[in-house]
Every structure is written in C-alpha cells, then in structure tokens.
Design a protein around this motif. Structure first.
Motif, short mmCIF file in Angstrom:
data_model
loop_
_atom_site.label_atom_id
_atom_site.label_comp_id
_atom_site.label_asym_id
_atom_site.label_seq_id
_atom_site.Cartn_x
_atom_site.Cartn_y
_atom_site.Cartn_z
N GLY A 1 -6.29 -12.11 117.37
CA GLY A 1 -7.01 -10.88 117.73
C GLY A 1 -6.56 -9.71 116.89
N ASN A 2 -5.28 -9.61 116.65
CA ASN A 2 -4.77 -8.51 115.81
C ASN A 2 -5.30 -8.63 114.39
N LEU A 3 -5.35 -9.85 113.86
CA LEU A 3 -5.82 -10.02 112.49
C LEU A 3 -7.30 -9.66 112.36
N LEU A 4 -8.11 -10.09 113.30
CA LEU A 4 -9.54 -9.78 113.22
C LEU A 4 -9.77 -8.27 113.33
N LEU A 5 -9.01 -7.59 114.16
CA LEU A 5 -9.13 -6.14 114.27
C LEU A 5 -8.77 -5.46 112.96
N SER A 6 -7.75 -5.97 112.28
CA SER A 6 -7.34 -5.39 111.00
C SER A 6 -8.42 -5.57 109.95
N ILE A 7 -9.04 -6.78 109.92
CA ILE A 7 -10.09 -7.04 108.93
C ILE A 7 -11.30 -6.13 109.17
N ALA A 8 -11.68 -5.94 110.43
CA ALA A 8 -12.83 -5.08 110.73
C ALA A 8 -12.56 -3.65 110.29
N THR A 9 -11.37 -3.16 110.55
CA THR A 9 -11.01 -1.80 110.14
C THR A 9 -11.05 -1.67 108.62
N LEU A 10 -10.50 -2.64 107.91
CA LEU A 10 -10.47 -2.58 106.44
C LEU A 10 -11.88 -2.62 105.87
N PHE A 11 -12.78 -3.47 106.41
CA PHE A 11 -14.14 -3.54 105.92
C PHE A 11 -14.85 -2.20 106.11
N THR A 12 -14.59 -1.52 107.23
CA THR A 12 -15.24 -0.22 107.48
C THR A 12 -14.80 0.80 106.45
N LEU A 13 -13.49 0.82 106.15
CA LEU A 13 -12.98 1.77 105.15
C LEU A 13 -13.55 1.47 103.77
N LEU A 14 -13.61 0.17 103.38
CA LEU A 14 -14.13 -0.21 102.06
C LEU A 14 -15.60 0.19 101.93
N GLY A 15 -16.37 -0.03 102.98
CA GLY A 15 -17.79 0.33 102.92
C GLY A 15 -17.98 1.81 102.70
N ALA A 16 -17.18 2.63 103.37
CA ALA A 16 -17.30 4.08 103.19
C ALA A 16 -16.94 4.50 101.78
N LEU A 17 -15.85 3.92 101.24
CA LEU A 17 -15.41 4.29 99.89
C LEU A 17 -16.44 3.85 98.85
N VAL A 18 -16.98 2.65 98.98
CA VAL A 18 -17.94 2.16 97.98
C VAL A 18 -19.22 2.95 98.02
N SER A 19 -19.71 3.27 99.21
CA SER A 19 -20.96 4.04 99.33
C SER A 19 -20.81 5.41 98.69
N ASN A 20 -19.67 6.02 98.89
CA ASN A 20 -19.43 7.34 98.30
C ASN A 20 -19.36 7.26 96.79
N GLY A 21 -18.72 6.17 96.27
CA GLY A 21 -18.60 6.04 94.82
C GLY A 21 -19.89 5.65 94.15
N LEU A 22 -20.83 5.03 94.84
CA LEU A 22 -22.07 4.57 94.22
C LEU A 22 -23.20 5.59 94.29
N ARG A 23 -22.99 6.73 94.88
CA ARG A 23 -24.07 7.72 94.95
C ARG A 23 -24.55 8.15 93.57
N PRO A 24 -23.62 8.42 92.60
CA PRO A 24 -24.14 8.76 91.25
C PRO A 24 -24.94 7.62 90.65
N LEU A 25 -24.57 6.38 90.95
CA LEU A 25 -25.29 5.23 90.39
C LEU A 25 -26.71 5.16 90.94
N TYR A 26 -26.86 5.49 92.24
CA TYR A 26 -28.20 5.52 92.82
C TYR A 26 -29.04 6.60 92.17
N ALA A 27 -28.41 7.73 91.90
CA ALA A 27 -29.14 8.82 91.22
C ALA A 27 -29.56 8.38 89.83
N LEU A 28 -28.66 7.65 89.13
CA LEU A 28 -28.98 7.15 87.80
C LEU A 28 -30.14 6.16 87.86
#
Length: 954
Positions: free
Chosen positions: A167-194
């Motif tokens: 249970g602890n491991l699955l909670l950690s993976i879910a938290t990490l995926f949420t953080l990665l999604g936010a970081l990638v979306s923010n970094g790809l905004r210029p690419l969407y504009a391009l």
C-alpha cells in the motif's frame, strides 16, 4: 498506401513516454525492494520458530523428568495439553523406553488458522519445524519428547507485512506520477504553441513568428522555426521572381519522353513527369511528397540510405537498379542522377533521368545462363575440351583438360594452344601438327586420331584420341575452334591385356594352343618358301595325374606353372614354348635341324626328370614324353604336323614313358600308326563297354532360384587294366577320325538307361545335361535316333538338356539351329558350353534357341582376383539375361569365387566346390537342393582337372 512501418512507441506523447519509463523503473525498484524485504521476513520468522522450538524443548525436558521417572502418565498428559495451547505449537509427543506413547489433544486456535491466501502459502512453501530431545535422569533415559511447530502463524505475519508495504509503494507511485504529469505539461506548453504556429504557417501565414519561451531547448526549437519561416518566405519570393523560367523548364520536362524525377534532400519526390508516370504507373499527385523508396523493391532499405547519401553529398552518378511499378512489375532501369540547385546555388535535391533497360538485362541474363549451362556441360563431360579464338589462343579449359595438360585455366588463358598442347606421334616420336591450326586454316573438322601421345606440362606421357572442329557464329563465320581429346591409356592397356590373354595361357603365362598353331603356320610357310629347317616338340607329362589325385588341382596348377617357367628358361629367345592343354606342352624351334632338335628335346626331358615338385609335406618326381617332328619344306597344314608330333609323343609313352621319340620319315606311316593306336583303343572300349558316365552337380546360387536337381553327364574311358584314360587323350583322336558320332550315341543310351533306373523314385526327376559334338550336330540321322531313344526308354524330354560347344554350334550353325528347334518343340533344353572361350561374336547367340549359357571356366576360376576375368563373366551374364537365358559358371572351386558370381547375378554354378563327378547311383537326388549344401565340397574322387573337362561328350 502505407509508406513506412508505424511503431507504437513513436505514436505516444512525450508525457506518456516519461510516465511509462518512470513506472517501469518504479516497478523494477519496487520488485527488488519487495524481494529483499520478503527474504528478510522469511529469515526472521524462521529464526523465531527455531528459537520457540528450542525453548519448548528446554522447558518440557526438565518438567517431564519427574513424572516420567515415577510413571505419572496423567501428569505428563496434563503438561502436554497445557503447552500445546502456546501459539505456533502444532503437536507434542512423548514416548517412553517401553514404547508407551502420549500426545496432546487437538487444539485449534485462531492463531493457527491461515489468514493469507492459499496461493501465497504455496508460493512461500514455508515448512514446519520439528525437533526431539531425550529425557534423562541420573544418566538414565526415561523417554523422548518431540515438538512440532506449525508455520501458519509465520505465513500470516509475512502476508500482513507485505500488504502494508505494498500500500505504501502504490501511494508513492501515484504521488510521483502526479508530480511528473504537472512538470511535463508545464514544459510542453511552448511546444504546443510551436505546433499551432506550424499549422498556421502551413496554411499560408508565412510571416508568422513566435516569441521564445520555456526551457533552453524549447527556445532553440522556436528560434529554428523562426529562421525556417524566414528562409521559406524568402524562397517563395525567389520562386515568384523566377516563375517564367520555371514554367518553361516545367514544359520541357512534361513533354520529355524520358522519365525525369526530382527529389529533395530527404529523398522525397518533388516532381514527376508524364514519362515517369507511364513507366511506373503512378500519377504525379500519388507520389509527390512520398519518399523515393516507394519505387524500391521490398526490403531494399539500404539502397534508400545510399540515395540519401548521394543527395547530401551533391555528387553526380549513374547506376543500374531495379524498381517496382505500381502493377508489381519489376523493372531494370539505368539512372543518371545529378544535384539540383536553386537560384542561390543552394543544393536542394537531385534530378534523376531514367532509362528502361529491362529487355536488355533479360537478354543478358539469358545469355549468361546459356553460357553457364555450356560451361557446366563442358565441365561435366569426361573428355578434355579446349576452346580457342581465331588466332589459336586458349580461352577455355574444362577441368579434365586442366588435369591432363597440367595447366590451370587462368595460367593458360591467352596463350597459344601449341604452347600447352604438345603431342607426338606414337610410333615415330615426332611432334604432330597442331590440330586447331589445321582447322582454322582449312575451316574443316579434323577427324579423330588415336595414334598420338600427349606430353603434359610435367612431362607425363599418355596416349590420347583427339579431334578438332571450328566454332562458327549464326552467320557461319569462324569465331574459334574446339579441341577434344581423351586419355586412352586404360583402353589401350585393356586391349593389350585382352590380346595377351587371347594368345597366352592364363595359368602358365605361356603361349596358348591358338598362338602356337599360328606360329607353326608361319614356320611352315618359311620352310616352304625359303627352304629353312625348323622343328616341333610335342611334350606330355608323365605321372601328372598322380599329383592331381593326391594333392588336388591347386597342386597340379602350381606344378604346371613351375615347369612352364623352368622349361622356358631352357630354350632360346627365338623359340616358342606353349601349353597346348592339360599337361601337354609344345615347343617350336626356329632354324633348328632335326638332330639339334633331338638334343634340345633330350635336354628338356632331363630337366623335367631332375625336377622335384614339393607340395606341403610331399615330393613328386615326374617325367615327360616328347615327340619330335622336323619342319622342312613340306607344304602341309599345322594339323598334320601336330598329329605326327602327337603320335610320336604317344609312341614314346608306349615305349615306357619319359623318352624322346622322333617322327617316322614317312607321314603316311605316322598317320596310320596314330589311326591304329586310337581307333583300336576307342573301338575296343566301345565293344567291351569300357565307357562310364560320371555326373557333376549344377547348382542354383541365387536366393530366388530353387529348382530341382541338375547334373551334367561326363564320359570316362577305362583301359584294359581298369585305369581311367584322360579324356584329352582319346577325345581329340575321336574327333579327328570321325568316332564322335558313335561316342555321342553311346553317351545318350547310357544316360537314358541310368536316368530310367535312377529316376523311378525321384519326384521330380533330375535334369541331365548331355554333350553333343560338332560332328553329331551335322549328322542328319541324329534327330531320328534321339526320338527313338526317348520313346524306347520312356524319358521325359523336359528332363534332358543337350550341351553343345560354342565353336561346334557356330561351325554347324544351320544344322544346329534346325536340330535345336525340333528338339525344343519336344520339350528338351539346350545349353551353349564353353561360352566365351572362342571370343566369337555375340551375334550368333541370337540365332540359337538356347536356355543356358555355360561361361567358360578359364574366366571363372580366377575372377575373384582378376578384374578382366570378372568383367568377361559379368558381360556374358548380362548378355544372357538380356536375352532371357540362364547362365552357368564352370570351374567354381572356392567360396570366394561363388560369392563373386552371386554378386554379379549368375544363376548356376558347377565345380569342385559342390562335389566331384560321381556315378549317378552314388549321388543323392533330392527333390530340391537345400541352400546350405551350396558350399559343401563333394567327396574326393580320382578325376580330371577342370581344364581336361573342356571336350564334348565326357
């Protein structure tokens, strides 16, 4: 149509790729963590169980000591029931030294029930623990206590720990995926504009530019896009300025009948004229923007990469390649590619001009295939083949020619044929004319020549047959020559060997009777023509039969060989020593008067008399009777001379043997002496019934041939003392003085009478072979006589086989054929005896309705060791089988020869291996001959060697 292979990974967005990679990494790390933690938990629980087990033993041993000593079983049972209530204890058992056993009552608690899934428990495969301890008091043993600990509690605890950590491991993976999604979306905004800007630019907004933002990498991409947009905007301006020129060029390209294709720097097609569309079947709209690999054969990715490399290097080139049209047709094209530049001299791609060469390539392939087929054919034939050009220079050698000449093709190519082919005349040794030069000069085919000797590169010489012919084109023009030759060493050696065998005796290597008579005729001719004096010696060994009878034919053969070599060393090189048959020898003394011939004869007689033949543990002394005849200017045939010498020899025997006897001066006296000698003996034997028949088995030797008994009737004559007279002594005289008809009729009557007596109880009756001489074959009354005998004796003609010699049948071909046809209509069978001995044509065989071919024993006896004899036997056997005739091999004396005959396929065999000739009454006549009897030798008998059994009627 799909131009490239789509890979699922390439269709995923960057965000999904990062998440998948991160998830995979976390799964690997989590698996490693779980594996390590599970291992630690298992070790911990195992240690707890072992410690608890040891504690219980340490507690129970002293506690049970007193009740065990006093035998208080109730107290022991109480203690066992109390301790089993402890967690993890499954059972406790106490056994005293007398075999009394106590164990705890079954107690089920919640702690011992399995809370984890059953699959988890099976996967862990966690075993229980059991340990025992002796209960000792004062050195005495009062029983044994055993405690069993259950693993259920440990499995439950491990399961609870793993659930908590998962249970602890699955909670950690879910938290990490949420953080990665936010970081990638923010970094790809210029690419969407391009991406949005690129779409607008593609719709024609060429002045569009983007403000750089985001990470440095994104800013670099935006700067590149802005520069590209500026360059394209400038390019469109340049294109509009040069529109007129481009339109003119486009018209030229469109109207050209040569396929023209342009590509950009990435290898994508940018233009496609109607000629290209006609060649490949694609319209310009279908292929524009497509990679040029659309025309490549499936799997030819390497060629596409080479095309891109040439494009980027801006290097003109021409090459042949295969392209595939829209309808699937594979085309061979010759393409010339040049770099394509814009108005600013910038390299923007390639322009390719193609030409369809499919027909040309197919023609070349067909020509290459024909050339390959011709070379394979030339390489496969057994003859040496050399081809030259019109100048006589070598352009091809097949492997056989390379081997015979000693030159490899790469070494000989371009050299004059006279350098590698050096032939000389077989007789004179002078160089022969180059056959190819004669062909090229005269434009005629050279005939086959077999009188040349080839001298190879290494100096080896061997005879060859060669021929040459011109090589002409379809128009009849000479384009070279071909020389064909073969090594004929083997055939020459075989011819020499056959020639030697035809004129020499196989046993003694001396001249045989035929060659002896030819040389005798030559001496008679020289005596008549030039008055020269010669002499003939006729020699007959005395006591030779003793050696044969006591030691066998092998000993007799060895004696003849040794004597032949010994006597040959006692005469001059110009003289001739021959074996005339059996134990008879002849000597021709050239340019030798009678008195000198008598001296030579006496020398030979003494040589034989002094010779001692040793065989195993026996020693034999023999003698020789010699008749001497002078050859001096008399026009007479060799038969007369031989008859006189024969009579002189027998005169020496009559005088006591081992003597030299000269012939009478008057030939008529000599002839009368011979006539009276033999005619009297034969007639006396006929009157006194001193002829006997012995029979020899003819045995089937193939597995699928198990016929009835078959025997050959052999004639024997007894002298006044009851001794057997050698057949070669009276048969030649009987033939010479016309007594064979009487002897043949006597043989028929004797054989029919014995068959009637012996065959009454035989079912089926044995087949008997009876010999007929050449004189009897020409007897017009023989057929009537035979029909009468069949009727008088009641003999079934199907049980009688008549044997005629090859020579007699050919000499009386018409009469023999008529007789055989009539007797075969009655059911009789015929065998052609001594086949092959006369080397006559196989063509006569088609005229004679024979059932069996008897292969002459001179070929059979040594066939296991003589390849020539084996080849002769196989040839006769094959001819007989092709004509539907069974074959019989004579003189089979050992198992090795029998196995060789079986391998060749001969049907029957006859010889001493299967038994000696015996009277019919002494022979068993079984219904069918057993296979195991084929190699059993018969009982010894005083009989004659095989070479004495070559005359008809005995």
């Amino acid at each position: 149509m799909t131009m490239t292979r789509v890979r699922p990974w390439r269709n995923l967005s960057l965000s999904v790729r990062i998440k998948l990679a991160s998830g995979a990494l976390l799964a690997i790390v989590g698996s490693a963590y779980f594996s390590l933690d599970l291992h630690n938990a298992i070790d911990f629980q195992r240690s707890n169980l072992e410690q608890g087990l040891q504690y219980e033993l340490d507690f129970l041993a002293p506690a049970l000591a007193e009740p065990a000593l006093t035998g208080d079983y109730a107290l022991i049972q109480q203690l066992l029931d109390q301790r089993v209530r402890q967690p993890a204890i499954q059972s406790i058992v106490w056994v005293d030294s007398g075999g009394h056993r106590l164990h705890n009552a079954a107690v089920a608690t919640d702690d011992t029930r399995l809370a984890a899934p059953s699959w988890f428990a099976r996967w862990l495969d966690f075993p229980g623990f059991a340990r025992a301890k002796e209960i000792s008091v004062g050195g005495e043993t009062y029983g044994r206590i055993q405690v069993v600990m259950a693993a259920t509690t440990a499995v439950n605890q491990i399961w609870q720990q793993m659930l908590s950590k998962l249970g602890n491991l699955l909670l950690s993976i879910a938290t990490l995926f949420t953080l990665l999604g936010a970081l990638v979306s923010n970094g790809l905004r210029p690419l969407y504009a391009l991406k949005k800007a690129a779409q607008q630019f593609g719709q024609g907004d060429h002045a569009l530019r983007i403000t750089p933002s985001g990470p440095p990498e994104m800013q670099a991409c935006i700067h590149a896009f802005n520069n590209m947009a500026a360059n394209i905007e400038h390019l469109f301006g340049s294109l509009r300025a040069s529109g007129a020129r481009n339109r003119l060029l486009a018209v030229i390209v469109e109207q050209s009948n040569v396929p023209i294709i342009t590509t950009d720097l990435q290898g994508n097609i940018t233009s496609w004229n109607p000629a290209a569309a006609a060649l490949y079947g694609y319209t310009a709209e279908e292929v524009t923007g497509q990679p040029s690999s659309v025309l490549h054969l499936p799997g030819a990715t390497g060629e596409f990469e080479e095309t891109l490399a040439r494009t980027r290097a801006a290097q003109p080139s021409s090459f042949e390649a295969q392209r595939i049209a829209r309808n699937g047709l594979v085309l061979d094209v010759l393409t010339s590619v040049s770099p394509l530049y814009d108005e600013d001299s910038r390299h923007i791609g390639e322009i390719g001009i193609s030409r369809n060469i499919t027909r040309q390539k197919r023609a070349e392939a067909a020509l290459a295939k024909e050339k390959e087929r011709a070379q394979v054919t030339l390489a496969s034939i057994a003859d040496a083949v050399v081809t030259t050009d019109t100048s006589g220079n070598v352009d091809y050698l097949n492997p056989v020619a390379e081997k015979l000449l000693g030159w490899r093709l790469d070494e000989a190519f371009g050299h004059a044929l006279s350098k590698i082919f050096q032939g000389i005349d077989e007789v004179s040794g002078e160089p022969i004319d180059n056959p190819v030069d004669l062909v090229l000069q005269q434009h005629l085919q050279a005939e086959v020549r077999g009188d040349a000797v080839l001298v190879s590169r290494h100096g080896v010489r061997f005879p060859i047959e060669h021929s040459a012919a011109p090589i002409c084109s379809h128009e009849g023009q000479s384009i070279g020559a071909v020389l064909v030759f073969r090594d004929v060493s083997a055939s020459r050696n075989l011819a020499r060997q056959l020639s030697w065998q035809a004129s020499h005796d196989a046993l003694t290597a001396l001249v045989n009777r035929r060659e002896f008579e030819r040389r005798l005729e030559s001496l008679i001719g020289s005596a008549d023509e030039f008055g020269r004096q010669h002499a003939l010696l006729y020699m007959d060994l005395d006591q030779f039969k003793v050696v044969n009878d006591t030691s066998g034919h092998n000993a007799g053969d060895e004696l003849l060989r040794q004597l032949g070599a010994l006597l040959n060393g006692r005469i001059r090189g110009a003289d001739t020593l021959a074996r005339l048959g059996g134990d008879e020898f002849g000597v021709l003394l050239a340019d030798c008067p009678l008195d000198r011939a008598m001296e030579v004869a006496e020398t030979l007689r003494l040589t034989v008399a002094e010779f001692r033949f040793l065989w195993q543990d026996k020693s034999f002394a023999i003698g020789v009777s010699i008749g001497v005849v002078a050859i001096a200017g008399r026009r007479e045939g060799n038969a007369d001379i031989m008859g006189v010498a024969d009579a002189a020899c027998y005169a020496a025997k009559d005088k006591g043997r081992n003597q030299v006897q000269a012939s009478p001066n008057t030939r008529e006296l000599n002839q009368r002496r011979g006539e009276m000698l033999w005619v009297a003996r034969i007639n006396s034997a006929l009157e006194e019934n001193r002829f006997r028949l012995h029979y020899q088995r003819i045995v089937p030797i193939q597995e699928d041939d198990a016929g009835g008994a078959h025997y050959e009737a052999l004639l024997r004559m007894l002298d006044q003392d009851g001794n057997v007279v050698p057949p070669m002594s009276f048969i030649p005289a009987a033939e010479r003085y016309n007594l064979m008809r009487a002897l043949d009729r006597r043989v028929v009557c004797m054989a029919f009478e014995e068959c009637r007596q012996r065959g009454q109880g035989a079912t089926p009756a044995p087949m008997i072979s009876i010999n007929l001489s050449g004189d009897s074959l020409s007897d017009p009354l023989l057929l009537a006589f035979l029909k009468m005998q069949f009727a008088d004796y009641g003999i079934d003609p199907r049980n009688i086989c008549f044997e005629v010699t090859e020579t007699a049948a050919i000499a009386n071909l018409e009469q023999a054929n008529a007789l055989m046809v009539e007797l075969k209509s009655m059911g009789c069978r015929f065998s052609l005896d001594d086949f092959g001995s006369g080397l006559s044509s196989f063509g006569y065989l088609k005229s004679l309705p024979v059932d069996y071919l008897k292969i002459d024993g001179t070929f059979v006896r040594d066939m296991a060791h003589d390849r020539i004899d084996a080849a002769m036997v196989e040839a006769i056997n094959n001819i007989g089988h092709v004509m539907g005739i069974k074959t019989i091999a004579e003189w089979v004396e050992n198992q090795e020869t029998l196995e060789a005959l079986r391998g060749i396929g001969v049907d029957y065999a006859q010889g001493y291996l299967f038994g000696r000739p015996q009277p019919l009454a002494q022979l068993p006549i079984p219904e069918f001959l057993p296979r195991e009897s084929l190699a059993q030798p018969g009982p010894p008998e005083n009989t004659l060697p095989p070479e004495d059994q070559i005359m008809a009627g005995f």
